[in-house]
Design a protein around this motif. Structure first.
Motif, short mmCIF file in Angstrom:
data_model
loop_
_atom_site.label_atom_id
_atom_site.label_comp_id
_atom_site.label_asym_id
_atom_site.label_seq_id
_atom_site.Cartn_x
_atom_site.Cartn_y
_atom_site.Cartn_z
N ALA A 56 79.03 30.93 -62.13
CA ALA A 56 77.58 30.77 -62.08
C ALA A 56 77.14 29.95 -63.28
O ALA A 56 77.80 29.94 -64.32
N PRO A 57 76.00 29.24 -63.18
CA PRO A 57 75.54 28.40 -64.30
C PRO A 57 75.05 29.24 -65.48
O PRO A 57 74.08 29.99 -65.36
N VAL A 58 75.74 29.10 -66.60
CA VAL A 58 75.38 29.80 -67.83
C VAL A 58 75.22 28.77 -68.94
O VAL A 58 76.14 28.01 -69.23
N GLN A 59 74.05 28.73 -69.55
CA GLN A 59 73.82 27.86 -70.69
C GLN A 59 73.97 28.68 -71.97
O GLN A 59 73.58 29.84 -72.03
N ILE A 60 74.50 28.03 -73.00
CA ILE A 60 74.73 28.71 -74.27
C ILE A 60 73.97 27.97 -75.36
O ILE A 60 74.08 26.75 -75.49
N LEU A 61 73.20 28.71 -76.14
CA LEU A 61 72.51 28.17 -77.31
C LEU A 61 73.08 28.84 -78.55
O LEU A 61 73.06 30.08 -78.65
N THR A 62 73.58 28.07 -79.48
CA THR A 62 74.14 28.62 -80.71
C THR A 62 73.03 28.83 -81.74
O THR A 62 71.90 28.37 -81.57
N SER A 63 73.38 29.49 -82.83
CA SER A 63 72.42 29.68 -83.92
C SER A 63 71.99 28.33 -84.49
O SER A 63 70.85 28.17 -84.93
N GLN A 64 72.89 27.34 -84.46
CA GLN A 64 72.54 26.01 -84.94
C GLN A 64 71.53 25.35 -84.03
O GLN A 64 70.60 24.67 -84.49
N ASN A 65 71.67 25.52 -82.71
CA ASN A 65 70.67 25.01 -81.77
C ASN A 65 69.29 25.60 -82.08
O ASN A 65 68.28 24.89 -82.08
N LEU A 66 69.25 26.91 -82.31
CA LEU A 66 67.98 27.58 -82.55
C LEU A 66 67.34 27.10 -83.84
O LEU A 66 66.13 26.90 -83.91
N SER A 71 61.02 25.78 -85.18
CA SER A 71 60.00 26.78 -84.90
C SER A 71 60.50 28.17 -85.26
O SER A 71 61.62 28.53 -84.90
N PRO A 72 59.71 28.96 -85.97
CA PRO A 72 60.11 30.33 -86.26
C PRO A 72 59.93 31.29 -85.10
O PRO A 72 60.26 32.46 -85.20
N ASP A 73 59.40 30.79 -83.98
CA ASP A 73 59.15 31.62 -82.82
C ASP A 73 60.23 31.38 -81.77
O ASP A 73 60.44 30.24 -81.33
N ILE A 812 63.79 18.49 -93.29
CA ILE A 812 62.40 18.20 -92.88
C ILE A 812 62.44 17.79 -91.42
O ILE A 812 63.43 17.23 -90.94
N GLY A 813 61.36 18.08 -90.71
CA GLY A 813 61.37 17.76 -89.29
C GLY A 813 59.99 17.81 -88.68
O GLY A 813 59.00 18.12 -89.34
N ALA A 814 59.96 17.46 -87.41
CA ALA A 814 58.70 17.46 -86.66
C ALA A 814 58.97 17.81 -85.21
O ALA A 814 59.93 17.32 -84.62
N ASN A 815 58.13 18.65 -84.67
CA ASN A 815 58.07 18.88 -83.24
C ASN A 815 56.86 18.11 -82.72
O ASN A 815 55.76 18.29 -83.23
N ASN A 816 57.08 17.24 -81.74
CA ASN A 816 56.05 16.32 -81.28
C ASN A 816 55.73 15.34 -82.41
O ASN A 816 54.62 15.27 -82.93
#
Length: 868
Positions: A56-66, A71-73, A812-816
């Protein structure tokens, strides 16, 4: 800006052209590039299965992805990373403090949230809005700090037979860190480019071993987010229109109100202060593991509500309580905690896992900087802060899971898994201070009166059997069956059959068919919100109440679903993996909030009305009168209030009250729906002289369709002119269900990690969404339905990091990054008319809140990470 969007579109088109067409995602460990080697525990009961081998399709997000989203949320992080997830951008009233997310455009209630494989409790703050978020009472993801997470497994497949009958859209399984040494400190600060949203987050994660063969990993997070504002001037107190002229003449002090003339601050983010602690612990002895994990969090949040002019709260002599007017704040003080304890291990070849989880969510509801107009007029006194009441919800879950490999001569042993679960849930409303519901009630949010209060519970017992085997080396078959008994809904049995066939080492096909069953949450069945004002009685009748039954609703039925999916896995080289999966989901008897039904509406007068206010009546029309003056609704609301409607709601000086209304809504099984789509993921590792570049492309095509709307109960009036005008679910809600989720969403991500530098770039595409709204009466299209779009958009996220030392990293970074805003509402057909008439809506209707990427524009941040 146009050049940038054209270039972005071209880049995405080239990337799509190099890979198969859009479809379903599997291993999305984009930053690490090792997802195929990760051992998964979601979507299978077979021990030791790699993500790349999943049926079945399972996606994995690592702590580095997060971490790289900035975003802290956690909810926003998931929505940025996975195209099939959409986060709610804005919520009215109490929903501002508990935004939800949806998977595949379905209800948040259709996604099961697990922590370390154990069910997470839901929020006590149920959404009473319409549309796809209506009725949602899913877990509050803000109480799960990202720093505590080792990785996340997202199963994008119906899994009711495996994990619980409400896992219709899929499962999000959050696996906590279990390090027994070292740790990390992180500090993040940022804000929106244009105004507000100033945010900071401080988190600490560390692990240690209290004794040999044990671990204790703990995370502490403190975060604060400030108000934002994306509204406009308030024409009730500013501008060239009769309403502003009148208010300024009567109340000249309004110009001294904070933020004048932008006094209506409702359109924006709330202010939130939150502290969370989460732990994960274990001890191994022999073949057994004792384990425990849990969390504790407290949230204090405040959201602006609509500005009130000085004339709203006045003394008997006409003196205003607030000479400049006031902006009420709806606030919550929420405490959320959960604890799990268990033991797992092996008795020979028999594996077992015995666990108990208790979760509790308590939401205290308050109104600040407000007043009770009736109380002040009657007594000369009013509080400015009100305790409106409390919501409370608990969940106690006990599980036993067993696995056994049976050797019968096949290429691999048959894996037999079975288990039991017993669960008890409670939900309740506690009434507020009497001042919060006296007369007109607290301005902006009427308090919960004793007739709204109550406490409810139910139990659930379930058992499942899951058998997985390989008839040949290349063919995997997995079948599951689950039976559940609810104390309030009886029995149900659901099934799932999954299969995968590896045609070669690099190419496999897979598919699933399953059924689902979602019992209504207790909040959907028992939420009660009837309020009484000086001119109105209205709110939400409990779906399971006698009053709702008198209208023919008769309580809620469970939702039932059927899921189909089929896909391929293609791994042409060790560095490239692609998956493509299509899905089809039918949901019957979907639960949602109904349209409003009226028992009295003063301006729709009877034909022979000859009172002194007769000139204010709407031109007589028998059908319209019957819609807005239904005796069955009047009687139901009257019974909910103990037998009568206050006379002042109906009459003014003995004559029909032209402003009076009696109306209700309730939760009901409102429609049958179909969701179908395709998900795609491609991951590629590109070695370079300066480091590995991990590339990923994820895309989703999703289409929601309301197949049919339930019949209106016979006790309610059906229009003889336009039956759609009296439908149980109105056309605006149907439009939202079908049009507020992007049909196509894609994200192209590139992550470079070198010895010193890291760069993360993400380009996301959102297709057009829209809402259906009615134009103001004085606009060129007076009273017509108008499509309000949010046009397709590219959103760019970027982050650059530098390691000062091995243990210190600055980012440093930006969302949008380019500060993209959604399409504004039509000025010609909507906002100009609101401005001319001095409508409060002008200041709050700049941007459609259905925007899938929010209404706040660009967010820019800096972060410091210390690891040890």
């Amino acid at each position: 800006m146009k050049f940038r969007e054209t270039a972005s579109f071209a880049a995405l088109a080239v990337a799509l052209g190099l890979m198969p067409a859009p479809a379903l995602a599997e291993s999305a460990e984009a930053a690490a590039g090792e997802s195929g080697d990760v051992i998964i525990v979601t979507g299978t009961r077979t021990l030791g299965m790699n993500a790349a081998d999943s049926p079945a399709p399972v996606q994995i997000l690592t702590s580095q992805n997060l971490e790289s989203t900035g975003s802290p949320d956690l909810m926003q992080t998931l929505a940025q990373s996975l195209p099939t997830i959409q986060a709610q951008a804005f919520g009215s009233d109490l929903q501002a403090h508990n935004l939800q997310m949806k998977l595949r455009g379905l209800s948040p209630n259709h996604t099961l949230i697990l922590i370390n494989g154990k069910r997470r409790h839901g929020t006590a703050n149920v959404s009473i809005a319409g549309g796809p978020y209506g009725g949602s009472a899913a877990p509050d993801m803000s109480f799960i700090p990202a720093a505590a997470i080792g990785h996340i497994e997202v199963l994008q497949d119906g899994a009711a037979a495996q994990y619980g009958t409400d896992a219709i859209a899929g499962v999000i399984n959050i696996i906590l860190k279990d390090n027994d040494y070292g740790g990390a400190l992180s500090g993040t600060a940022g804000q929106y480019m244009d105004e507000g949203g100033d945010t900071y987050s401080l988190s600490a994660n560390f692990g240690f071993a209290p004794i040999e063969d044990s671990y204790f990993n703990v995370t502490v997070q403190k975060k604060k987010k400030g108000f934002s504002f994306r509204g406009d001037v308030d024409p009730r107190v500013y501008g060239d229109n009769p309403v502003a002229a009148s208010n300024l003449a009567k109340y000249p002090d309004v110009v001294n109100q904070d933020h004048y003339p932008y006094v209506n601050r409702i359109m924006g983010d709330p202010e939130i202060e939150q502290t969370t602690v989460m732990y994960n612990a274990g001890y191994r002895f022999g073949d057994f593991d004792l384990y425990s994990f849990g969390s504790y969090g407290h949230k204090y949040a405040r959201a602006y509500e609509n500005y009130r002019t000085p004339g709203i709260v006045v003394a008997a002599d006409g003196t205003p309580f607030y000479p400049t007017g006031f902006s009420p704040l709806e606030a919550v003080r929420e405490t959320d905690y959960s604890v799990t304890g268990g033991i797992k291990g092996m008795f020979g070849d028999l594996g077992f896992d015995l666990a108990s989880t208790y979760g509790d969510d308590f939401v205290g509801v308050y109104v600040e900087n407000s007043a009770n107009a009736s109380l002040y007029a009657d007594t000369g006194f009013t509080p400015t802060e009100f305790h409106d009441g409390d919501f409370k919800a608990t969940q106690w879950t006990n599980t036993l899971d067993l696995t056994y490999p049976l050797e019968i001569g096949l290429p691999e042993p048959v894996n037999i898994a079975a288990g039991l679960e017993w669960r008890r849930e409670t939900y309740g409303i506690v009434d507020g201070d009497p001042a919060s519901y006296y007369g007109s009630g607290a301005q902006s949010f009427f308090g919960y009166a004793p007739e709204n209060a109550g406490s409810h519970h139910r139990t659930n017992f379930s058992q499942y059997l899951d058998i997985s085997f390989k008839p040949t080396e290349a063919w995997l078959v997995d079948g599951a069956m689950r039976h559940e008994h609810y104390s309030d809904f009886g029995d149900t049995t659901v099934f799932k059959l999954t299969s995968r066939y590896d045609i070669s080492d690099s190419f496999a096909v897979r598919g699933t068919v399953s059924t689902g069953f979602r019992a209504p949450t207790l909040a959907e069945g028992f939420y009660s919100g009837i309020s009484v004002g000086p001119n109105s009685v209205g709110g939400v009748l409990p779906a399971n109440s006698a009053a709702a039954a008198s209208l023919g609703f008769g309580g809620l039925k469970p939702e039932k679903s059927t899921n189909f999916s089929a896909g391929i896995v293609f791994n042409p080289t060790p560095r490239l993996t692609m998956t493509l999966d299509a899905y089809w989901i039918d949901i019957r008897d979907r639960i949602m909030i109904t349209s409003s039904f009226y028992g009295f509406y003063g301006k729709y007068c009877p034909e022979d009305y000859a009172g002194t206010n007769a000139a204010s009546c709407v031109a007589y029309n028998e059908d319209t009168y019957n819609i807005y003056n239904q005796q069955a609704v009047y009687d139901a609301v009257s019974s909910a209030l103990g037998g009568s409607i206050p006379s002042y709601v109906l009459l003014t000086d003995g004559q029909r009250n032209m402003d009076g209304t009696v109306r209700i809504q309730t939760f009901a099984n409102g429609a049958d729906m179909r969701t179908r789509g395709v998900d795609f993921t491609a991951n590629y590792e590109l070695p370079t002289d300066i480091g590995m570049i991990d590339l990923s492309l994820t895309a989703n095509y999703n289409e929601n369709k309301v197949k049919s709307v339930a019949d209106l109960p016979s006790a309610l009036y059906t229009s003889t002119v336009d039956p759609a005008a009296t439908a149980i679910i109105n056309k605006y809600t149907v439009w939202q269900l079908e049009k507020s989720t992007p049909k196509f969403r894609a994200a192209l991500n590139a992550h470079l990690e070198s010895d010193r530098f890291s760069v993360n770039l993400r380009e996301s595409y959102y297709s057009r969404v829209s809402a259906l709204e009615t134009t103001p009466g004085n606009s060129p299209l007076a009273g017509a339905d108008l499509v309000v779009p949010v046009k397709a958009a590219f959103i760019t996220d970027a982050e650059i990091g530098y390691k000062v030392t091995e243990g210190i990293k600055l980012s440093i970074g930006a969302n949008n990054l380019f500060n993209k805003y959604p399409t504004k509402r039509s000025y010609e057909n909507i906002r100009a008319a609101q401005l001319a008439s001095g409508s409060a809506s002008y200041g709050t209707n700049v941007y459609p809140t259905i925007s899938p990427y929010g209404i706040n524009g660009g967010y820019y941040y800096g972060r410091v990470n210390l690891t040890f």
